[in-house]
Design a protein around this motif. Structure first.
Motif, mmCIF file in Angstrom:
data_model
loop_
_atom_site.group_PDB
_atom_site.id
_atom_site.type_symbol
_atom_site.label_atom_id
_atom_site.label_comp_id
_atom_site.label_asym_id
_atom_site.label_seq_id
_atom_site.Cartn_x
_atom_site.Cartn_y
_atom_site.Cartn_z
ATOM 1 N N GLN A 165 -0.852 -10.593 -9.468
ATOM 2 C CA GLN A 165 -1.384 -9.252 -9.252
ATOM 3 C C GLN A 165 -1.088 -8.815 -7.824
ATOM 4 N N LEU A 166 -0.455 -7.675 -7.710
ATOM 5 C CA LEU A 166 -0.094 -7.153 -6.391
ATOM 6 C C LEU A 166 -1.338 -6.629 -5.676
ATOM 7 N N GLN A 167 -1.499 -7.016 -4.432
ATOM 8 C CA GLN A 167 -2.571 -6.500 -3.589
ATOM 9 C C GLN A 167 -1.974 -5.906 -2.333
ATOM 10 N N LEU A 168 -2.539 -4.809 -1.885
ATOM 11 C CA LEU A 168 -2.020 -4.085 -0.730
ATOM 12 C C LEU A 168 -3.118 -3.937 0.324
ATOM 13 N N VAL A 169 -2.747 -4.140 1.580
ATOM 14 C CA VAL A 169 -3.689 -3.991 2.690
ATOM 15 C C VAL A 169 -3.023 -3.180 3.784
ATOM 16 N N GLU A 170 -3.650 -2.087 4.159
ATOM 17 C CA GLU A 170 -3.124 -1.232 5.223
ATOM 18 C C GLU A 170 -3.725 -1.628 6.572
ATOM 19 N N SER A 171 -2.980 -1.332 7.622
ATOM 20 C CA SER A 171 -3.471 -1.538 8.977
ATOM 21 C C SER A 171 -2.738 -0.595 9.912
ATOM 22 N N GLY A 172 -3.247 -0.483 11.127
ATOM 23 C CA GLY A 172 -2.582 0.328 12.139
ATOM 24 C C GLY A 172 -3.248 1.650 12.445
ATOM 25 N N GLY A 173 -4.270 2.015 11.676
ATOM 26 C CA GLY A 173 -4.966 3.263 11.944
ATOM 27 C C GLY A 173 -5.716 3.215 13.267
ATOM 28 N N ASP A 174 -5.839 4.376 13.897
ATOM 29 C CA ASP A 174 -6.494 4.442 15.199
ATOM 30 C C ASP A 174 -6.827 5.894 15.506
ATOM 31 N N THR A 175 -7.411 6.116 16.650
ATOM 32 C CA THR A 175 -7.657 7.467 17.165
ATOM 33 C C THR A 175 -6.649 7.746 18.263
ATOM 34 N N VAL A 176 -5.915 8.842 18.122
ATOM 35 C CA VAL A 176 -4.894 9.209 19.094
ATOM 36 C C VAL A 176 -5.016 10.692 19.430
ATOM 37 N N GLN A 177 -4.437 11.060 20.546
ATOM 38 C CA GLN A 177 -4.416 12.461 20.939
ATOM 39 C C GLN A 177 -3.273 13.191 20.234
ATOM 40 N N PRO A 178 -3.392 14.491 20.094
ATOM 41 C CA PRO A 178 -2.271 15.262 19.529
ATOM 42 C C PRO A 178 -0.989 14.988 20.291
ATOM 43 N N GLY A 179 0.104 14.853 19.547
ATOM 44 C CA GLY A 179 1.388 14.516 20.146
ATOM 45 C C GLY A 179 1.654 13.026 20.215
ATOM 46 N N GLY A 180 0.650 12.230 19.933
ATOM 47 C CA GLY A 180 0.811 10.782 19.991
ATOM 48 C C GLY A 180 1.480 10.212 18.757
ATOM 49 N N SER A 181 1.638 8.881 18.752
ATOM 50 C CA SER A 181 2.331 8.189 17.667
ATOM 51 C C SER A 181 1.504 7.008 17.182
ATOM 52 N N LEU A 182 1.680 6.670 15.930
ATOM 53 C CA LEU A 182 1.100 5.481 15.342
ATOM 54 C C LEU A 182 2.083 4.895 14.341
ATOM 55 N N ARG A 183 1.988 3.593 14.139
ATOM 56 C CA ARG A 183 2.781 2.930 13.112
ATOM 57 C C ARG A 183 1.818 2.233 12.157
ATOM 58 N N LEU A 184 1.798 2.703 10.925
ATOM 59 C CA LEU A 184 0.958 2.086 9.909
ATOM 60 C C LEU A 184 1.745 1.022 9.156
ATOM 61 N N SER A 185 1.043 -0.009 8.738
ATOM 62 C CA SER A 185 1.653 -1.082 7.963
ATOM 63 C C SER A 185 0.934 -1.229 6.634
ATOM 64 N N CYS A 186 1.695 -1.569 5.622
ATOM 65 C CA CYS A 186 1.163 -1.867 4.296
ATOM 66 C C CYS A 186 1.687 -3.249 3.924
ATOM 67 N N ALA A 187 0.795 -4.210 3.878
ATOM 68 C CA ALA A 187 1.172 -5.589 3.592
ATOM 69 C C ALA A 187 0.847 -5.929 2.146
ATOM 70 N N ALA A 188 1.820 -6.532 1.481
ATOM 71 C CA ALA A 188 1.651 -6.889 0.073
ATOM 72 C C ALA A 188 1.441 -8.388 -0.083
ATOM 73 N N SER A 189 0.651 -8.760 -1.049
ATOM 74 C CA SER A 189 0.472 -10.168 -1.402
ATOM 75 C C SER A 189 0.344 -10.269 -2.912
ATOM 76 N N GLY A 190 0.552 -11.470 -3.398
ATOM 77 C CA GLY A 190 0.391 -11.687 -4.829
ATOM 78 C C GLY A 190 1.692 -11.714 -5.595
ATOM 79 N N THR A 191 2.684 -10.973 -5.120
ATOM 80 C CA THR A 191 3.972 -10.956 -5.778
ATOM 81 C C THR A 191 4.978 -10.327 -4.832
ATOM 82 N N SER A 192 6.254 -10.446 -5.186
ATOM 83 C CA SER A 192 7.297 -9.840 -4.363
ATOM 84 C C SER A 192 7.174 -8.319 -4.364
ATOM 85 N N LEU A 193 7.479 -7.733 -3.225
ATOM 86 C CA LEU A 193 7.379 -6.282 -3.080
ATOM 87 C C LEU A 193 8.659 -5.567 -3.477
ATOM 88 N N GLU A 194 9.742 -6.316 -3.591
ATOM 89 C CA GLU A 194 11.062 -5.702 -3.710
ATOM 90 C C GLU A 194 11.172 -4.745 -4.887
#
Length: 126
Positions: free
Chosen positions: A1-30
């Motif tokens: 069973q595929l499970q997904l976990v997000e990370s990388g969220g934060d509070t930023v000012q307008p004009g800023g940048s963030l990189r979100l990640s989605c990590a999979a477990s349980g099976t191949s993501l391909e």
């Protein structure tokens, strides 16, 4: 069973940048298309970006509200999908959720997706 976990969220000012990640477990993501969805305060969940599964030609999709500012990518060896978000605006505020569709095209309609993460909060505020 595929499970997904997000990370990388934060509070930023307008004009800023963030990189979100989605990590999979349980099976191949391909063999899964991955979509990023956003649910802002008082708003319905909306599709932001999608990337097709690895069994077909690679395609990317972006909602017009983020086109040119956001970039989706995947690393199947690490079982991760990323959402690089640049030039963030206050209207980008919301919970960002990744979802997976087996052997999918990466379209942005949520009804296609079978597996969902819990989300990560992004707040853009001065």
């Amino acid at each position: 069973q595929l499970q997904l976990v997000e990370s990388g969220g934060d509070t930023v000012q307008p004009g800023g940048s963030l990189r979100l990640s989605c990590a999979a477990s349980g099976t191949s993501l391909e063999n899964y298309a991955i979509g990023w969805f956003r649910q802002g305060p008082g708003n319905e969940r909306e599709g932001i970006s999608g990337i097709s599964s690895g069994d077909r030609a690679e395609n990317f999709y972006y909602d017009r509200s983020v086109s040119g500012r956001f970039l989706i990518s995947r690393d199947n060896t690490k079982r991760m999908v990323f959402l690089q978000m640049n030039n963030l605006r206050s209207e980008d505020t919301g919970v960002y959720i990744c979802a997976a569709e087996h052997r999918g095209p990466g379209f942005l309609n949520s009804g296609r997706y079978d597996f969902w993460g819990q989300g990560t909060q992004v707040t853009v505020s001065s």
